[in-house]
Enzyme design. Structure first.
Site, short mmCIF file in Angstrom:
data_model
loop_
_atom_site.label_atom_id
_atom_site.label_comp_id
_atom_site.label_asym_id
_atom_site.label_seq_id
_atom_site.Cartn_x
_atom_site.Cartn_y
_atom_site.Cartn_z
N GLY A 16 0.78 -1.23 0.00
CA GLY A 16 0.00 0.00 0.00
C GLY A 16 0.81 1.28 0.00
N ILE A 17 0.35 2.25 0.77
CA ILE A 17 0.98 3.57 0.80
C ILE A 17 2.40 3.50 1.35
CG2 ILE A 17 0.86 5.86 1.87
CD1 ILE A 17 -2.22 5.60 1.73
N GLY A 18 2.62 2.70 2.39
CA GLY A 18 3.96 2.57 2.96
C GLY A 18 4.97 2.06 1.95
N TYR A 163 -12.99 4.79 15.48
CA TYR A 163 -11.89 4.93 14.51
C TYR A 163 -11.45 6.37 14.40
CZ TYR A 163 -9.44 5.06 10.00
OH TYR A 163 -8.51 5.29 9.00
#
Length: 274
Positions: A16-18, A163
């Site tokens: 993903g983004i990481g 959340y």
């Protein structure tokens, strides 16, 4: 605006983004610590710390893959020490690891809230605390938290308050640490997408990939993170940034390049963005 020779410690970087932030920095010749729980292949989720390490090396960077549960503070301290010893220091910490469950108070299990709090909010404090001794030694230390602007409209609490609380906790720590670490010359910022990003987390939370047609790829977040992490001398700190905004400040005008599906419909705004 290069991260050449810099060492980035990125949590949740196995996909993903990481992962995308890691690859963007690797193209500059940066050292990347891929710190995540995923050391073995998952039947439904692509990517492990080892596969991303190989991609980082292929992109021109240097990699260190570390299996890490960010809820374990002793393991975090040990991982930071190992990373600093391996690469000679740490210049940036990217708190990207996250947990999500879009359920209200009535039906959310307490253990699920505990998980979100521990990974979203608590880990930002634990990882930042453990990285601090090394960031103090950097010529331009950075902490970047993947968390949203503080939008207190009740609609962002009504359906998934638990959340929201854990993500807003990250952003409040951003504001606090930016002031607290000012004396060390460390920049602390948050980054959040303006639109939905096509990631496995979104796919599994929504139950399908249909929404990807109206989403952007993680590349936009990687480009925005690069702009933040390559800033110098606390010229950029204490801000809860949106990817579009920081990229516009850098002169980017073509945002169509980031669409997951060029033929898709209107983009879906992300949570907490009006």
């Amino acid at each position: 605006m290069s991260l050449s020779g810099k060492t980035l410690f990125i949590t949740g970087a196995s996909r993903g983004i990481g992962r995308e932030i890691a690859l963007k920095a690797a193209a500059d010749g940066a050292n990347i610590v891929i710190a995540a729980k995923s050391a073995e292949p998952h039947p439904k989720l692509a990517g492990t710390i080892h596969s991303v390490a190989a991609e980082v090396e292929a992109a021109g960077g240097k990699a260190l893959a570390l299996q890490l549960d960010v809820r374990d503070e002793q393991a975090v301290v040990a991982a930071m020490a190992r990373a600093a010893e391996h690469f000679g220091g740490i210049d940036a910490l990217v708190n990207n690891a996250g947990a999500i469950k879009l359920v209200g108070v009535e039906k959310l299990e307490a253990k699920r809230f505990d998980l979100m709090y521990q990974i979203n909010t608590r880990a930002v404090m634990v990882c930042s605390q453990a990285a601090l001794p090394y960031l103090k030694q950097s010529a331009s230390g950075h902490i970047l938290n993947l968390s949203p602007p503080l939008n207190l409209d009740a609609k962002w609490f009504a359906q998934h308050g638990p959340y929201t609380v854990t993500k807003y906790g990250m952003s409040m720590l951003t504001l606090g640490m930016s002031e607290e670490f000012k004396k060390y010359g460390i920049s602390v910022n948050s980054l959040w997408p303006k639109t939905m990003i096509a990631t496995a987390a979104i796919e599994f939370e929504l139950g399908s990939r249909d929404a990807f047609k109206r989403a952007r790829t993680p590349v936009i977040m990687a480009d925005a993170a690069h702009a933040i992490l390559s800033s110098e001398g606390r010229s950029l700190t204490g801000r809860l940034l949106i990817d579009d905004d920081i990229l516009r400040e850098q002169g980017v005008t073509n945002f169509e390049q980031y669409r997951f599906d060029p033929a898709g419909g209107s983009l879906v705004p992300d949570l907490f963005v009006d």
